[in-house]
Design a protein around this motif. Structure first.
Motif, mmCIF file in Angstrom:
data_model
loop_
_atom_site.group_PDB
_atom_site.id
_atom_site.type_symbol
_atom_site.label_atom_id
_atom_site.label_comp_id
_atom_site.label_asym_id
_atom_site.label_seq_id
_atom_site.Cartn_x
_atom_site.Cartn_y
_atom_site.Cartn_z
ATOM 1 N N ASP A 1 0.804 -1.221 0.000
ATOM 2 C CA ASP A 1 0.000 0.000 0.000
ATOM 3 C C ASP A 1 0.839 1.274 0.000
ATOM 4 O O ASP A 1 0.440 2.274 0.597
ATOM 5 N N GLY A 2 2.012 1.232 -0.603
ATOM 6 C CA GLY A 2 2.858 2.418 -0.612
ATOM 7 C C GLY A 2 3.431 2.756 0.748
ATOM 8 O O GLY A 2 3.908 3.848 0.990
ATOM 9 N N GLY A 3 3.384 1.826 1.666
ATOM 10 C CA GLY A 3 3.901 2.027 3.017
ATOM 11 C C GLY A 3 2.776 2.250 4.000
ATOM 12 O O GLY A 3 1.958 3.150 3.825
ATOM 13 N N ALA A 4 2.696 1.411 4.992
ATOM 14 C CA ALA A 4 1.622 1.530 5.977
ATOM 15 C C ALA A 4 2.077 0.935 7.302
ATOM 16 O O ALA A 4 2.916 0.044 7.339
ATOM 17 N N TRP A 5 1.506 1.460 8.371
ATOM 18 C CA TRP A 5 1.739 0.894 9.692
ATOM 19 C C TRP A 5 0.770 -0.264 9.867
ATOM 20 O O TRP A 5 -0.420 -0.124 9.599
ATOM 21 N N ARG A 6 1.290 -1.396 10.337
ATOM 22 C CA ARG A 6 0.453 -2.570 10.546
ATOM 23 C C ARG A 6 0.630 -3.076 11.972
ATOM 24 O O ARG A 6 1.729 -3.071 12.507
ATOM 25 N N VAL A 7 -0.456 -3.528 12.563
ATOM 26 C CA VAL A 7 -0.397 -4.121 13.892
ATOM 27 C C VAL A 7 0.224 -5.510 13.752
ATOM 28 O O VAL A 7 -0.235 -6.321 12.952
ATOM 29 N N ILE A 8 1.288 -5.767 14.518
ATOM 30 C CA ILE A 8 1.916 -7.094 14.479
ATOM 31 C C ILE A 8 1.730 -7.848 15.790
ATOM 32 O O ILE A 8 2.022 -9.033 15.861
ATOM 33 N N ALA A 9 1.251 -7.155 16.819
ATOM 34 C CA ALA A 9 0.963 -7.840 18.083
ATOM 35 C C ALA A 9 -0.074 -7.022 18.843
ATOM 36 O O ALA A 9 -0.102 -5.798 18.765
ATOM 37 N N LYS A 10 -0.922 -7.732 19.566
ATOM 38 C CA LYS A 10 -1.936 -7.083 20.391
ATOM 39 C C LYS A 10 -2.132 -7.905 21.658
ATOM 40 O O LYS A 10 -2.213 -9.124 21.596
ATOM 41 N N ILE A 11 -2.175 -7.213 22.778
ATOM 42 C CA ILE A 11 -2.604 -7.841 24.024
ATOM 43 C C ILE A 11 -3.693 -6.947 24.600
ATOM 44 O O ILE A 11 -3.745 -5.746 24.310
ATOM 45 N N TYR A 12 -4.584 -7.530 25.354
ATOM 46 C CA TYR A 12 -5.626 -6.704 25.948
ATOM 47 C C TYR A 12 -6.025 -7.271 27.292
ATOM 48 O O TYR A 12 -5.762 -8.423 27.628
ATOM 49 N N SER A 13 -6.669 -6.415 28.045
ATOM 50 C CA SER A 13 -7.293 -6.847 29.297
ATOM 51 C C SER A 13 -8.659 -6.196 29.361
ATOM 52 O O SER A 13 -8.927 -5.191 28.698
ATOM 53 N N SER A 14 -9.528 -6.784 30.144
ATOM 54 C CA SER A 14 -10.864 -6.214 30.303
ATOM 55 C C SER A 14 -11.243 -6.278 31.779
ATOM 56 O O SER A 14 -10.791 -7.147 32.511
ATOM 57 N N ALA A 15 -12.066 -5.332 32.172
ATOM 58 C CA ALA A 15 -12.542 -5.290 33.555
ATOM 59 C C ALA A 15 -13.886 -4.574 33.573
ATOM 60 O O ALA A 15 -14.087 -3.615 32.819
ATOM 61 N N PRO A 16 -14.803 -5.025 34.412
ATOM 62 C CA PRO A 16 -16.076 -4.309 34.539
ATOM 63 C C PRO A 16 -15.816 -2.864 34.989
ATOM 64 O O PRO A 16 -14.950 -2.614 35.824
ATOM 65 N N LEU A 17 -16.558 -1.924 34.426
ATOM 66 C CA LEU A 17 -16.361 -0.515 34.794
ATOM 67 C C LEU A 17 -16.639 -0.241 36.260
ATOM 68 O O LEU A 17 -16.121 0.709 36.828
ATOM 69 N N ASP A 18 -17.430 -1.094 36.907
ATOM 70 C CA ASP A 18 -17.688 -0.868 38.331
ATOM 71 C C ASP A 18 -16.642 -1.534 39.224
ATOM 72 O O ASP A 18 -16.723 -1.475 40.438
ATOM 73 N N ASP A 19 -15.620 -2.131 38.629
ATOM 74 C CA ASP A 19 -14.526 -2.767 39.368
ATOM 75 C C ASP A 19 -13.687 -1.688 40.048
ATOM 76 O O ASP A 19 -13.329 -0.684 39.443
#
Length: 133
Positions: free
Chosen positions: A34-52
């Motif tokens: 694409d003529g040069g683009a930033w691509r995600v090569i790794a992702k980590i995530y966490s989640s928590a209830p907003l009332d936590d």
């Protein structure tokens, strides 16, 4: 990246309370597409209830900065000393080293064991580093 989502009981991943998702992304500039683009090569995530209570807490504290600084220092020291065992204490077992080869020849991914045992502890045995040993 943080996003708060409302309850979604009918979702493929159902939730019954509002949830805060926190994603950490690693990006790599890939000039071969694409003529040069930033691509995600790794992702980590966490989640928590907003009332936590942890979500509502004050967030990062000075102690957190100190702890992170010690971890980065351990990474740098282990790397400089070719200390694979020390690096294994810092590098998460599920983590991978990912980097692009020059001239768009591809992307290399090696697991934590290979990184610590071969690329750190065995650095000077690698063909690219041997002349400098």
């Amino acid at each position: 990246v943080q996003i708060a989502l409302p309850p979604a009981p009918e979702s493929p991943t159902p939730t019954t309370t509002a949830v805060l998702y926190t994603d950490f992304l690693t990006l790599l500039r890939d000039d071969s597409i694409d003529g040069g683009a930033w691509r995600v090569i790794a992702k980590i995530y966490s989640s928590a209830p907003l009332d936590d209570a942890d979500v509502r807490a004050d967030g990062v504290t000075p102690a957190d900065f100190s702890d992170v600084t010690r971890a980065v220092d351990g990474y740098c020291r282990s790397n400089r000393r070719c200390d694979g065992e020390g690096m294994a204490r810092i590098f998460h077992p599920a983590c991978c080293l990912t980097y692009a080869l020059p001239d768009h020849l591809g992307i290399v991914v090696c697991d934590a064991d290979e990184f610590c045992r071969v690329r750190v502890a065995g650095r000077w045995e690698q063909p690219a580093h041997r002349p400098y040993a």
